[in-house]
Design a protein around this motif. Sequence first.
Motif, PDB file in Angstrom:
ATOM      1  N   ILE A   1      19.352 -32.141   7.183  1.00  0.00           N
ATOM      2  CA  ILE A   1      20.361 -31.291   7.498  1.00  0.00           C
ATOM      3  C   ILE A   1      21.259 -31.510   8.820  1.00  0.00           C
ATOM      4  N   PHE A   2      20.524 -32.166   9.870  1.00  0.00           N
ATOM      5  CA  PHE A   2      21.163 -32.608  10.832  1.00  0.00           C
ATOM      6  C   PHE A   2      21.786 -33.842  10.582  1.00  0.00           C
ATOM      7  N   SER A   3      21.273 -34.733   9.766  1.00  0.00           N
ATOM      8  CA  SER A   3      21.923 -36.202   9.493  1.00  0.00           C
ATOM      9  C   SER A   3      23.264 -35.729   8.645  1.00  0.00           C
ATOM     10  N   LEU A   4      23.383 -34.831   8.021  1.00  0.00           N
ATOM     11  CA  LEU A   4      24.618 -34.343   7.257  1.00  0.00           C
ATOM     12  C   LEU A   4      25.671 -33.730   8.195  1.00  0.00           C
ATOM     13  N   LEU A   5      25.319 -33.508   9.611  1.00  0.00           N
ATOM     14  CA  LEU A   5      26.319 -33.330  10.416  1.00  0.00           C
ATOM     15  C   LEU A   5      26.883 -34.571  10.938  1.00  0.00           C
TER      16      LEU A   5
END
Length: 520
Positions: free
Chosen positions: A435-439
Amino acid sequence: MTTRRYPIGIQTFKDIIEQNYIYVDKTEYIYRLSHTDGKYFFLSRPRRFGKSLLVSTMKSYFEGKHKLFKGLAIERLETEWTEYPVLHFSMAGGKHMNKEQLERYLIRVLEENECKYSIKSNSIDPNIRLMNLIQKVSHNTGKQVVVLIDEYDAPLLDVVHENEQLPVLRNVIRNFYSPLKDCDSYLRFVFLTGITKFSQLSIFSELNNVKNISMLPEYDGICGITNDELLTQMSYDIDELANSLQLTRNQTIAKLRAHYDGYHFTWPSADIYNPFSLLNCFADKMFDMYWFSSGTPTYLIEMMRKFDVMPSEIGEGLDAIRHEFDAPTENMASLTPLLYQSGYMTIKDYDSEYGIYHLGIPNKEIRVGLFQSLLPLYLGQKGGRGGTAVAQMASLINRDDMDGALSLMSDFLETVPYCDNTKYEGHYQQMLYVIFSLLTNYRMQVEVRTHRGRIDVVLETSSRIYLIETKFDTPAEKAIQQILDNGYADAYKNQNKPVTMVGINFSVKETANIVEWLIK
Protein backbone atom coordinates in the motif's frame (compact mmCIF):
# COMPACT_ATOMS: atom_id res chain seq x y z
CA MET A 1 6.51 20.73 -38.91
CA THR A 2 3.94 18.06 -39.77
CA THR A 3 2.45 15.83 -37.11
CA ARG A 4 4.87 13.09 -36.13
CA ARG A 5 3.84 9.48 -36.68
CA TYR A 6 4.70 6.96 -33.97
CA PRO A 7 5.17 3.28 -34.94
CA ILE A 8 3.03 1.80 -32.19
CA GLY A 9 2.99 -1.95 -32.76
CA ILE A 10 4.77 -1.64 -36.14
CA GLN A 11 7.86 -3.85 -36.22
CA THR A 12 8.80 -3.78 -39.91
CA PHE A 13 11.66 -1.42 -40.72
CA LYS A 14 10.62 -0.99 -44.35
CA ASP A 15 7.10 0.12 -43.37
CA ILE A 16 8.41 2.57 -40.77
CA ILE A 17 10.76 4.26 -43.24
CA GLU A 18 8.47 4.28 -46.28
CA GLN A 19 5.43 5.46 -44.31
CA ASN A 20 7.41 8.18 -42.54
CA TYR A 21 7.10 6.92 -38.98
CA ILE A 22 9.63 7.98 -36.37
CA TYR A 23 12.70 5.73 -36.37
CA VAL A 24 15.31 6.01 -33.64
CA ASP A 25 18.56 5.21 -35.45
CA LYS A 26 20.13 1.92 -34.33
CA THR A 27 21.96 1.20 -37.56
CA GLU A 28 25.44 1.92 -36.23
CA TYR A 29 25.01 -1.04 -33.86
CA ILE A 30 24.05 -3.25 -36.81
CA TYR A 31 27.10 -2.21 -38.81
CA ARG A 32 29.38 -2.79 -35.83
CA LEU A 33 27.89 -6.22 -35.14
CA SER A 34 28.02 -7.35 -38.76
CA HIS A 35 31.68 -6.35 -39.07
CA THR A 36 33.00 -7.89 -35.87
CA ASP A 37 34.62 -11.27 -35.34
CA GLY A 38 32.27 -14.25 -35.34
CA LYS A 39 29.00 -14.88 -37.12
CA TYR A 40 26.63 -16.25 -34.43
CA PHE A 41 25.09 -13.75 -31.98
CA PHE A 42 22.37 -13.70 -29.36
CA LEU A 43 20.57 -10.78 -27.69
CA SER A 44 18.26 -10.96 -24.69
CA ARG A 45 15.88 -8.12 -23.86
CA PRO A 46 12.43 -7.87 -22.19
CA ARG A 47 9.25 -7.96 -24.27
CA ARG A 48 8.31 -4.91 -26.34
CA PHE A 49 11.83 -3.52 -26.25
CA GLY A 50 12.38 -3.33 -30.00
CA LYS A 51 13.93 -6.76 -30.68
CA SER A 52 11.64 -7.52 -33.64
CA LEU A 53 12.28 -4.11 -35.21
CA LEU A 54 16.02 -4.64 -34.79
CA VAL A 55 15.78 -7.99 -36.59
CA SER A 56 13.67 -6.42 -39.36
CA THR A 57 16.26 -3.65 -39.78
CA MET A 58 18.99 -6.28 -40.08
CA LYS A 59 16.94 -8.03 -42.74
CA SER A 60 16.71 -4.89 -44.88
CA TYR A 61 20.42 -4.21 -44.40
CA PHE A 62 21.59 -7.67 -45.42
CA GLU A 63 19.19 -7.64 -48.38
CA GLY A 64 21.11 -4.60 -49.61
CA LYS A 65 18.18 -2.16 -49.53
CA HIS A 66 20.44 0.82 -49.08
CA LYS A 67 17.78 3.37 -50.16
CA LEU A 68 15.87 2.65 -46.95
CA PHE A 69 18.87 3.78 -44.90
CA LYS A 70 19.24 7.25 -46.39
CA GLY A 71 20.28 9.71 -43.71
CA LEU A 72 20.95 7.00 -41.11
CA ALA A 73 24.30 6.26 -39.48
CA ILE A 74 24.99 3.14 -41.51
CA GLU A 75 24.81 5.11 -44.79
CA ARG A 76 28.12 6.80 -44.03
CA LEU A 77 29.68 3.59 -42.62
CA GLU A 78 28.83 1.00 -45.26
CA THR A 79 30.60 1.21 -48.63
CA GLU A 80 29.80 -2.15 -50.22
CA TRP A 81 26.10 -2.93 -49.56
CA THR A 82 26.48 -6.58 -50.46
CA GLU A 83 23.15 -8.31 -50.95
CA TYR A 84 22.73 -11.63 -49.12
CA PRO A 85 19.88 -14.13 -49.10
CA VAL A 86 18.07 -13.74 -45.77
CA LEU A 87 16.03 -16.40 -43.94
CA HIS A 88 13.81 -14.73 -41.36
CA PHE A 89 12.04 -16.81 -38.71
CA SER A 90 9.72 -15.37 -36.08
CA MET A 91 8.88 -17.83 -33.31
CA ALA A 92 6.38 -15.47 -31.68
CA GLY A 93 3.45 -17.39 -33.17
CA GLY A 94 4.61 -20.67 -31.67
CA LYS A 95 3.24 -20.07 -28.18
CA HIS A 96 0.76 -22.27 -26.29
CA MET A 97 1.27 -25.29 -28.52
CA ASN A 98 1.77 -29.00 -27.98
CA LYS A 99 4.43 -31.03 -29.80
CA GLU A 100 2.41 -31.68 -32.95
CA GLN A 101 1.19 -28.11 -33.23
CA LEU A 102 4.70 -26.75 -32.79
CA GLU A 103 6.10 -29.05 -35.46
CA ARG A 104 3.39 -27.90 -37.88
CA TYR A 105 4.18 -24.29 -37.03
CA LEU A 106 7.88 -24.82 -37.79
CA ILE A 107 6.99 -26.39 -41.12
CA ARG A 108 4.83 -23.36 -41.94
CA VAL A 109 7.57 -20.81 -41.23
CA LEU A 110 9.96 -22.94 -43.26
CA GLU A 111 7.50 -23.02 -46.16
CA GLU A 112 7.32 -19.22 -46.16
CA ASN A 113 11.09 -19.01 -46.61
CA GLU A 114 11.13 -21.87 -49.11
CA CYS A 115 8.54 -20.10 -51.23
CA LYS A 116 10.59 -16.89 -51.18
CA TYR A 117 13.51 -18.69 -52.81
CA SER A 118 11.51 -21.22 -54.90
CA ILE A 119 12.76 -24.17 -52.88
CA LYS A 120 10.69 -27.33 -52.62
CA SER A 121 10.97 -29.95 -49.88
CA ASN A 122 8.78 -32.87 -48.87
CA SER A 123 10.54 -33.72 -45.63
CA ILE A 124 8.35 -33.84 -42.53
CA ASP A 125 11.32 -33.13 -40.23
CA PRO A 126 11.83 -29.40 -39.58
CA ASN A 127 15.57 -29.77 -38.95
CA ILE A 128 16.17 -31.57 -42.24
CA ARG A 129 14.13 -28.98 -44.09
CA LEU A 130 16.10 -26.15 -42.49
CA MET A 131 19.42 -27.72 -43.49
CA ASN A 132 18.13 -28.33 -47.00
CA LEU A 133 16.84 -24.75 -47.24
CA ILE A 134 20.14 -23.17 -46.15
CA GLN A 135 22.24 -25.31 -48.46
CA LYS A 136 20.02 -24.89 -51.54
CA VAL A 137 19.62 -21.14 -51.10
CA SER A 138 23.38 -20.74 -50.79
CA HIS A 139 23.96 -22.97 -53.83
CA ASN A 140 21.35 -21.23 -55.98
CA THR A 141 22.46 -17.68 -55.14
CA GLY A 142 26.17 -18.36 -54.90
CA LYS A 143 26.30 -16.49 -51.60
CA GLN A 144 26.39 -17.28 -47.92
CA VAL A 145 23.04 -17.08 -46.11
CA VAL A 146 21.93 -14.79 -43.29
CA VAL A 147 19.64 -16.41 -40.69
CA LEU A 148 17.60 -14.18 -38.37
CA ILE A 149 15.54 -15.84 -35.62
CA ASP A 150 13.30 -13.56 -33.56
CA GLU A 151 11.99 -14.68 -30.14
CA TYR A 152 13.70 -18.05 -30.42
CA ASP A 153 12.43 -19.11 -26.99
CA ALA A 154 8.76 -18.09 -27.38
CA PRO A 155 7.43 -21.68 -27.69
CA LEU A 156 9.00 -22.56 -24.33
CA LEU A 157 8.24 -19.57 -22.12
CA ASP A 158 4.76 -20.63 -21.03
CA VAL A 159 5.90 -24.20 -20.17
CA VAL A 160 9.31 -23.39 -18.73
CA HIS A 161 8.38 -24.88 -15.35
CA GLU A 162 6.22 -27.77 -16.55
CA ASN A 163 8.08 -31.01 -16.00
CA GLU A 164 6.18 -32.91 -18.68
CA GLN A 165 5.75 -30.42 -21.52
CA LEU A 166 9.09 -28.60 -21.31
CA PRO A 167 11.40 -31.52 -22.25
CA VAL A 168 9.16 -32.47 -25.17
CA LEU A 169 8.97 -28.99 -26.67
CA ARG A 170 12.62 -28.32 -25.90
CA ASN A 171 13.63 -31.33 -27.99
CA VAL A 172 11.55 -30.07 -30.91
CA ILE A 173 13.18 -26.63 -30.77
CA ARG A 174 16.67 -28.05 -30.23
CA ASN A 175 16.32 -30.30 -33.26
CA PHE A 176 15.09 -27.41 -35.37
CA TYR A 177 18.11 -25.23 -34.53
CA SER A 178 20.68 -28.04 -34.74
CA PRO A 179 21.55 -27.56 -38.46
CA LEU A 180 22.88 -24.05 -37.81
CA LYS A 181 26.22 -25.45 -36.65
CA ASP A 182 26.49 -28.06 -39.38
CA CYS A 183 25.79 -25.41 -42.03
CA ASP A 184 28.57 -23.09 -40.86
CA SER A 185 30.27 -22.82 -44.26
CA TYR A 186 26.97 -21.75 -45.86
CA LEU A 187 26.27 -18.98 -43.34
CA ARG A 188 27.35 -15.33 -43.35
CA PHE A 189 25.57 -14.16 -40.18
CA VAL A 190 23.21 -15.68 -37.59
CA PHE A 191 21.32 -13.57 -35.07
CA LEU A 192 18.85 -14.75 -32.43
CA THR A 193 16.76 -12.74 -29.99
CA GLY A 194 14.80 -13.86 -26.95
CA ILE A 195 14.06 -13.22 -23.31
CA THR A 196 15.75 -16.16 -21.58
CA LYS A 197 19.47 -16.71 -21.74
CA PHE A 198 20.68 -19.49 -23.97
CA SER A 199 24.16 -20.18 -22.60
CA GLN A 200 23.15 -23.00 -20.27
CA LEU A 201 20.02 -24.17 -22.07
CA SER A 202 20.25 -27.64 -23.50
CA ILE A 203 18.71 -26.27 -26.72
CA PHE A 204 22.12 -24.85 -27.55
CA SER A 205 24.21 -27.70 -26.19
CA GLU A 206 25.48 -28.37 -29.71
CA LEU A 207 25.44 -24.78 -30.96
CA ASN A 208 28.08 -23.61 -28.52
CA ASN A 209 29.70 -20.92 -30.64
CA VAL A 210 27.01 -18.26 -30.25
CA LYS A 211 28.25 -14.99 -28.74
CA ASN A 212 25.92 -13.48 -26.15
CA ILE A 213 26.02 -9.70 -26.58
CA SER A 214 23.26 -9.02 -24.03
CA MET A 215 25.56 -7.60 -21.35
CA LEU A 216 28.36 -6.16 -23.50
CA PRO A 217 28.77 -2.40 -22.86
CA GLU A 218 29.22 -1.65 -26.58
CA TYR A 219 25.67 -2.90 -27.23
CA ASP A 220 23.94 -1.43 -24.18
CA GLY A 221 21.64 0.78 -26.28
CA ILE A 222 20.97 -1.57 -29.20
CA CYS A 223 17.33 -1.84 -28.08
CA GLY A 224 15.30 0.71 -26.17
CA ILE A 225 15.87 4.47 -26.36
CA THR A 226 18.90 5.99 -24.68
CA ASN A 227 18.79 9.31 -22.87
CA ASP A 228 20.98 10.87 -25.58
CA GLU A 229 18.62 9.60 -28.31
CA LEU A 230 15.65 11.01 -26.44
CA LEU A 231 17.20 14.46 -26.05
CA THR A 232 18.39 14.66 -29.66
CA GLN A 233 16.29 12.54 -32.02
CA MET A 234 13.08 13.10 -30.03
CA SER A 235 13.64 16.67 -28.85
CA TYR A 236 10.63 17.92 -30.83
CA ASP A 237 8.42 15.27 -29.21
CA ILE A 238 9.48 16.38 -25.73
CA ASP A 239 8.48 19.95 -26.52
CA GLU A 240 5.14 18.86 -27.98
CA LEU A 241 4.36 16.80 -24.88
CA ALA A 242 5.39 19.69 -22.62
CA ASN A 243 3.11 22.09 -24.46
CA SER A 244 0.21 19.66 -24.32
CA LEU A 245 0.59 19.10 -20.56
CA GLN A 246 1.48 22.74 -19.85
CA LEU A 247 4.81 21.79 -18.32
CA THR A 248 8.29 23.16 -18.86
CA ARG A 249 10.70 21.14 -20.97
CA ASN A 250 12.77 20.25 -17.89
CA GLN A 251 9.67 19.19 -15.96
CA THR A 252 8.60 16.98 -18.86
CA ILE A 253 12.03 15.34 -19.13
CA ALA A 254 12.00 14.69 -15.37
CA LYS A 255 8.57 13.02 -15.60
CA LEU A 256 9.64 10.92 -18.60
CA ARG A 257 12.73 9.82 -16.71
CA ALA A 258 10.78 8.92 -13.57
CA HIS A 259 8.13 6.95 -15.46
CA TYR A 260 10.00 5.14 -18.23
CA ASP A 261 13.79 5.42 -17.76
CA GLY A 262 16.06 3.41 -15.49
CA TYR A 263 16.93 0.28 -17.47
CA HIS A 264 20.54 -0.93 -17.56
CA PHE A 265 21.59 -4.22 -19.13
CA THR A 266 25.24 -3.95 -18.19
CA TRP A 267 27.35 -1.69 -16.00
CA PRO A 268 28.32 0.98 -16.71
CA SER A 269 25.48 1.60 -19.12
CA ALA A 270 23.60 4.40 -20.81
CA ASP A 271 20.22 5.16 -19.29
CA ILE A 272 17.66 3.20 -21.34
CA TYR A 273 14.00 4.17 -21.71
CA ASN A 274 11.25 1.66 -22.41
CA PRO A 275 10.51 2.38 -26.10
CA PHE A 276 6.94 1.06 -26.08
CA SER A 277 5.90 3.28 -23.18
CA LEU A 278 7.82 6.31 -24.45
CA LEU A 279 6.26 6.22 -27.93
CA ASN A 280 2.77 5.68 -26.51
CA CYS A 281 3.26 8.59 -24.12
CA PHE A 282 4.25 10.90 -26.98
CA ALA A 283 1.39 9.66 -29.15
CA ASP A 284 -1.30 10.01 -26.46
CA LYS A 285 0.20 13.13 -24.84
CA MET A 286 -0.29 11.59 -21.41
CA PHE A 287 1.54 9.44 -18.86
CA ASP A 288 0.20 5.92 -18.32
CA MET A 289 1.37 2.36 -17.60
CA TYR A 290 1.66 1.32 -21.25
CA TRP A 291 4.24 -1.46 -21.06
CA PHE A 292 2.89 -2.95 -17.87
CA SER A 293 -0.68 -2.91 -19.15
CA SER A 294 0.31 -4.64 -22.39
CA GLY A 295 1.10 -7.94 -20.67
CA THR A 296 -0.37 -9.69 -17.65
CA PRO A 297 1.93 -10.27 -14.66
CA THR A 298 -0.19 -13.24 -13.50
CA TYR A 299 2.63 -15.70 -14.16
CA LEU A 300 5.08 -13.55 -12.22
CA ILE A 301 2.74 -13.36 -9.23
CA GLU A 302 2.30 -17.14 -9.24
CA MET A 303 6.07 -17.55 -9.29
CA MET A 304 6.41 -15.12 -6.38
CA ARG A 305 4.18 -17.45 -4.41
CA LYS A 306 6.15 -20.52 -5.51
CA PHE A 307 9.50 -19.03 -4.46
CA ASP A 308 8.00 -17.34 -1.37
CA VAL A 309 9.19 -13.90 -2.46
CA MET A 310 7.81 -10.99 -0.46
CA PRO A 311 6.91 -7.69 -2.18
CA SER A 312 9.42 -5.86 0.00
CA GLU A 313 12.23 -8.04 -1.35
CA ILE A 314 11.50 -6.77 -4.85
CA GLY A 315 10.77 -3.21 -3.80
CA GLU A 316 13.96 -2.81 -1.80
CA GLY A 317 16.09 -4.41 -4.51
CA LEU A 318 18.52 -7.28 -4.14
CA ASP A 319 22.17 -8.12 -4.63
CA ALA A 320 23.29 -10.94 -6.90
CA ILE A 321 26.33 -12.13 -8.77
CA ARG A 322 25.93 -12.43 -12.51
CA HIS A 323 25.20 -16.14 -12.83
CA GLU A 324 22.30 -15.76 -10.37
CA PHE A 325 20.30 -13.49 -12.68
CA ASP A 326 21.91 -13.82 -16.11
CA ALA A 327 20.77 -17.43 -16.24
CA PRO A 328 18.02 -19.52 -17.85
CA THR A 329 14.69 -19.44 -16.06
CA GLU A 330 14.34 -23.12 -16.91
CA ASN A 331 16.43 -24.23 -13.96
CA MET A 332 16.45 -21.13 -11.78
CA ALA A 333 16.83 -21.64 -8.07
CA SER A 334 15.31 -18.24 -7.26
CA LEU A 335 12.98 -15.73 -8.87
CA THR A 336 15.84 -13.38 -9.74
CA PRO A 337 16.42 -14.47 -13.38
CA LEU A 338 12.73 -14.13 -14.20
CA LEU A 339 12.51 -10.70 -12.56
CA TYR A 340 15.57 -9.45 -14.45
CA GLN A 341 14.96 -10.96 -17.87
CA SER A 342 11.28 -10.03 -17.88
CA GLY A 343 12.10 -6.38 -17.18
CA TYR A 344 10.63 -6.06 -13.68
CA MET A 345 14.11 -5.49 -12.23
CA THR A 346 17.25 -4.10 -13.80
CA ILE A 347 20.86 -3.36 -12.93
CA LYS A 348 21.17 -0.31 -10.69
CA ASP A 349 24.78 -0.59 -9.50
CA TYR A 350 27.80 -2.88 -9.62
CA ASP A 351 30.59 -3.67 -7.18
CA SER A 352 33.46 -4.57 -9.51
CA GLU A 353 35.72 -5.71 -6.67
CA TYR A 354 33.39 -8.50 -5.61
CA GLY A 355 31.36 -8.92 -8.80
CA ILE A 356 28.08 -8.07 -7.08
CA TYR A 357 25.24 -6.40 -8.99
CA HIS A 358 22.46 -4.48 -7.27
CA LEU A 359 19.12 -5.03 -8.99
CA GLY A 360 16.11 -2.80 -8.52
CA ILE A 361 12.77 -1.82 -10.04
CA PRO A 362 13.52 0.35 -13.12
CA ASN A 363 10.97 3.14 -12.81
CA LYS A 364 7.62 4.41 -11.57
CA GLU A 365 5.61 2.63 -14.27
CA ILE A 366 6.89 -0.78 -13.20
CA ARG A 367 6.66 -0.06 -9.48
CA VAL A 368 3.07 1.16 -9.61
CA GLY A 369 1.93 -1.56 -12.02
CA LEU A 370 3.59 -4.36 -10.10
CA PHE A 371 2.34 -3.34 -6.67
CA GLN A 372 -1.15 -2.65 -7.95
CA SER A 373 -1.22 -6.18 -9.31
CA LEU A 374 -0.12 -7.45 -5.88
CA LEU A 375 -2.93 -5.70 -4.00
CA PRO A 376 -5.40 -8.60 -4.52
CA LEU A 377 -2.98 -10.92 -2.70
CA TYR A 378 -3.54 -8.87 0.44
CA LEU A 379 -6.97 -7.37 -0.10
CA GLY A 380 -8.73 -10.30 -1.77
CA GLN A 381 -11.39 -9.53 -4.36
CA LYS A 382 -11.50 -5.96 -3.10
CA GLY A 383 -7.94 -5.46 -4.29
CA GLY A 384 -9.17 -4.16 -7.61
CA ARG A 385 -10.70 -1.17 -5.82
CA GLY A 386 -7.72 -0.73 -3.53
CA GLY A 387 -6.02 1.67 -5.93
CA THR A 388 -8.63 4.33 -5.26
CA ALA A 389 -8.22 3.98 -1.51
CA VAL A 390 -4.44 4.22 -1.88
CA ALA A 391 -4.74 7.38 -3.97
CA GLN A 392 -6.95 8.91 -1.29
CA MET A 393 -4.46 7.89 1.39
CA ALA A 394 -1.65 9.51 -0.59
CA SER A 395 -3.58 12.77 -0.67
CA LEU A 396 -4.09 12.67 3.10
CA ILE A 397 -0.47 11.81 3.90
CA ASN A 398 0.67 14.58 1.58
CA ARG A 399 -1.25 16.92 3.88
CA ASP A 400 0.46 15.36 6.93
CA ASP A 401 -2.83 13.68 7.90
CA MET A 402 -1.58 10.20 8.81
CA ASP A 403 -4.53 9.79 11.20
CA GLY A 404 -6.98 10.31 8.33
CA ALA A 405 -5.01 7.93 6.10
CA LEU A 406 -5.08 5.12 8.69
CA SER A 407 -8.77 5.74 9.34
CA LEU A 408 -9.40 5.37 5.61
CA MET A 409 -7.33 2.18 5.51
CA SER A 410 -9.25 0.75 8.45
CA ASP A 411 -12.58 1.54 6.79
CA PHE A 412 -11.43 -0.10 3.58
CA LEU A 413 -10.13 -3.22 5.34
CA GLU A 414 -13.56 -3.63 6.94
CA THR A 415 -14.81 -4.54 3.45
CA VAL A 416 -12.10 -7.18 2.89
CA PRO A 417 -13.23 -10.75 3.69
CA TYR A 418 -11.39 -12.53 6.46
CA CYS A 419 -9.13 -15.28 5.16
CA ASP A 420 -6.63 -17.73 6.57
CA ASN A 421 -3.50 -15.95 5.42
CA THR A 422 -4.41 -12.88 7.48
CA LYS A 423 -3.50 -14.96 10.55
CA TYR A 424 0.10 -14.61 9.47
CA GLU A 425 1.59 -11.53 11.11
CA GLY A 426 3.96 -10.88 8.21
CA HIS A 427 0.90 -10.56 5.97
CA TYR A 428 0.11 -7.17 7.50
CA GLN A 429 3.63 -5.84 7.18
CA GLN A 430 3.74 -6.81 3.50
CA MET A 431 0.26 -5.39 2.99
CA LEU A 432 1.45 -2.07 4.44
CA TYR A 433 4.51 -2.25 2.20
CA VAL A 434 2.42 -2.78 -0.93
CA ILE A 435 0.00 0.00 0.00
CA PHE A 436 2.66 2.51 0.99
CA SER A 437 4.79 1.62 -2.06
CA LEU A 438 1.93 2.82 -4.23
CA LEU A 439 2.33 6.23 -2.61
CA THR A 440 4.89 6.81 -5.33
CA ASN A 441 6.07 10.27 -4.26
CA TYR A 442 7.41 8.79 -1.05
CA ARG A 443 10.35 6.61 -0.07
CA MET A 444 9.38 3.37 1.60
CA GLN A 445 11.50 0.81 3.49
CA VAL A 446 10.72 -2.17 5.70
CA GLU A 447 12.77 -3.95 8.34
CA VAL A 448 15.20 -1.02 8.52
CA ARG A 449 18.19 -1.93 10.67
CA THR A 450 19.52 0.43 13.31
CA HIS A 451 22.16 -0.18 15.99
CA ARG A 452 19.35 -0.92 18.47
CA GLY A 453 17.03 -3.08 16.36
CA ARG A 454 14.84 -3.05 13.27
CA ILE A 455 12.10 -0.56 12.40
CA ASP A 456 9.11 -2.25 10.79
CA VAL A 457 8.34 0.50 8.28
CA VAL A 458 9.96 3.84 7.42
CA LEU A 459 7.95 6.18 5.20
CA GLU A 460 9.64 9.38 4.08
CA THR A 461 7.66 12.16 2.43
CA SER A 462 8.94 15.48 1.15
CA SER A 463 8.31 17.08 4.54
CA ARG A 464 8.29 14.32 7.18
CA ILE A 465 9.65 10.92 8.23
CA TYR A 466 7.24 8.35 9.68
CA LEU A 467 8.58 5.51 11.83
CA ILE A 468 5.88 2.84 11.86
CA GLU A 469 5.89 -0.09 14.25
CA THR A 470 3.24 -2.81 13.91
CA LYS A 471 1.91 -5.01 16.69
CA PHE A 472 -0.56 -7.87 16.68
CA ASP A 473 -3.25 -8.03 19.36
CA THR A 474 -1.00 -5.78 21.43
CA PRO A 475 -1.75 -2.16 22.42
CA ALA A 476 -0.43 0.47 20.02
CA GLU A 477 1.14 2.24 22.99
CA LYS A 478 3.66 -0.62 23.26
CA ALA A 479 4.63 -0.07 19.62
CA ILE A 480 5.34 3.60 20.36
CA GLN A 481 7.29 2.64 23.46
CA GLN A 482 9.45 0.25 21.44
CA ILE A 483 10.37 3.09 19.06
CA LEU A 484 11.29 5.27 22.04
CA ASP A 485 13.15 2.60 24.01
CA ASN A 486 15.29 1.63 21.03
CA GLY A 487 15.98 5.21 19.98
CA TYR A 488 14.92 4.56 16.39
CA ALA A 489 14.45 8.29 15.76
CA ASP A 490 18.14 8.94 16.48
CA ALA A 491 19.03 7.43 13.09
CA TYR A 492 17.15 10.27 11.38
CA LYS A 493 18.15 13.25 13.49
CA ASN A 494 20.39 14.63 10.72
CA GLN A 495 17.73 14.44 7.99
CA ASN A 496 16.37 17.93 8.73
CA LYS A 497 12.82 16.63 8.75
CA PRO A 498 10.44 16.14 11.67
CA VAL A 499 10.01 12.52 12.75
CA THR A 500 6.57 11.13 13.56
CA MET A 501 6.12 7.83 15.40
CA VAL A 502 3.19 5.61 14.45
CA GLY A 503 2.09 2.55 16.40
CA ILE A 504 -0.45 0.22 14.77
CA ASN A 505 -2.23 -2.70 16.43
CA PHE A 506 -3.64 -5.31 14.04
CA SER A 507 -6.06 -7.94 15.23
CA VAL A 508 -4.93 -11.33 13.98
CA LYS A 509 -7.39 -13.34 16.06
CA GLU A 510 -10.59 -11.34 15.70
CA THR A 511 -11.27 -8.77 13.00
CA ALA A 512 -8.36 -9.06 10.55
CA ASN A 513 -8.11 -5.28 10.64
CA ILE A 514 -6.49 -2.35 12.41
CA VAL A 515 -7.81 -2.28 15.97
CA GLU A 516 -6.13 0.95 17.00
CA TRP A 517 -3.30 3.28 16.12
CA LEU A 518 -1.35 5.93 17.96
CA ILE A 519 0.57 8.84 16.45
CA LYS A 520 3.21 10.87 18.29
